[in-house]
Design a protein around this motif. Sequence first.
Motif, short mmCIF file in Angstrom:
data_model
loop_
_atom_site.label_atom_id
_atom_site.label_comp_id
_atom_site.label_asym_id
_atom_site.label_seq_id
_atom_site.Cartn_x
_atom_site.Cartn_y
_atom_site.Cartn_z
N ASN A 51 0.93 -0.88 0.37
CA ASN A 51 -0.22 0.15 -0.38
C ASN A 51 1.10 1.29 0.15
N LYS A 52 1.41 1.77 -1.51
CA LYS A 52 1.95 3.19 -1.32
C LYS A 52 1.71 3.92 -0.52
N GLU A 53 0.03 4.24 -0.53
CA GLU A 53 -0.21 5.93 0.57
C GLU A 53 0.59 5.47 1.58
N ALA A 54 0.37 4.13 2.25
CA ALA A 54 0.32 4.25 3.42
C ALA A 54 2.07 3.30 3.78
N THR A 55 3.15 3.42 3.18
CA THR A 55 4.15 2.96 2.85
C THR A 55 5.54 4.15 3.45
N PHE A 56 6.01 3.85 4.26
CA PHE A 56 6.68 4.29 4.82
C PHE A 56 8.14 3.35 5.36
N PHE A 57 9.93 4.24 5.15
CA PHE A 57 10.97 3.61 5.68
C PHE A 57 11.65 3.77 7.13
N ALA A 58 11.80 3.80 7.56
CA ALA A 58 12.81 3.57 8.27
C ALA A 58 13.73 3.35 9.60
N ARG A 59 15.01 4.28 8.90
CA ARG A 59 16.11 3.09 9.84
C ARG A 59 16.46 3.23 11.27
N VAL A 60 16.81 2.01 11.69
CA VAL A 60 17.10 1.84 13.01
C VAL A 60 18.01 1.79 13.78
N SER A 61 18.05 2.88 14.66
CA SER A 61 19.02 2.62 15.05
C SER A 61 19.28 2.44 17.05
N GLY A 62 20.66 1.99 17.23
CA GLY A 62 19.87 1.04 18.68
C GLY A 62 20.15 -0.16 18.42
N GLN A 63 20.52 -0.68 19.49
CA GLN A 63 20.14 -2.74 19.43
C GLN A 63 18.93 -3.41 20.41
N SER A 64 17.81 -2.44 20.70
CA SER A 64 16.54 -2.94 21.16
C SER A 64 15.56 -4.15 20.75
N MET A 65 16.29 -4.41 19.20
CA MET A 65 15.07 -5.39 18.75
C MET A 65 15.87 -6.08 17.87
N ILE A 66 17.21 -6.56 19.18
CA ILE A 66 18.53 -7.45 18.29
C ILE A 66 18.24 -8.91 17.93
N GLY A 67 16.90 -9.47 19.16
CA GLY A 67 16.70 -11.14 18.91
C GLY A 67 15.47 -11.04 18.55
N ALA A 68 14.96 -9.85 17.55
CA ALA A 68 13.77 -9.85 16.23
C ALA A 68 14.44 -9.77 14.86
N GLY A 69 15.60 -10.09 15.29
CA GLY A 69 17.02 -9.60 14.28
C GLY A 69 16.62 -8.75 13.65
N LEU A 70 16.09 -7.27 13.74
CA LEU A 70 16.38 -5.63 13.48
C LEU A 70 17.31 -5.55 14.06
N ASP A 71 18.52 -4.91 14.04
CA ASP A 71 19.55 -4.48 13.69
C ASP A 71 20.10 -3.00 13.42
#
Length: 148
Positions: free
Chosen positions: A56-76
């Motif tokens: 859904n292009k109108e509702a989609t955004f990108f964001a760059r992660v900063s931090g380590q709180s979600m590393i267990g979910a694979g978000l570095d």
Amino acid sequence: MILHKSANLTFFTPEDAHDDALGALFIDAGISAGFPSPAEDFKEQRLSLDKELIKNKEATFFARVSGQSMIGAGLDDNDLLVIDRSIEPANNKIAVCFLDGEFTVKRLKVENNEVWLQPENPNYPIIKITPENEFVIWGIVTNVIKKV
């Protein structure tokens, strides 16, 4: 184009692709992570990551992660998140939330009309949302893009 920057996330909007842009070259061979397979069977075609990652292009955004709180979910740190604001928040989804003036990304835990933001790193505390919090679930993470 940078839309917003906070301590934890930097938001971007998807850019319009030109009609003549065909996407990157895609080889549909199933790349083996075990023994090499013969390369003679591959088909060459074009692949648009926008078409693969954005529903859904109108509702989609990108964001760059900063931090380590979600590393267990694979978000570095420095990963790029694809966030869809049209997806209904639900228990166990990974969400980008606006909490007390800051954006954060955490796993939603919803039980008995209570909401917690669960980090995926034991070094970070679970956050219980109370009526005193300024809290908005901004969008649901649908994909993560990593550099290797």
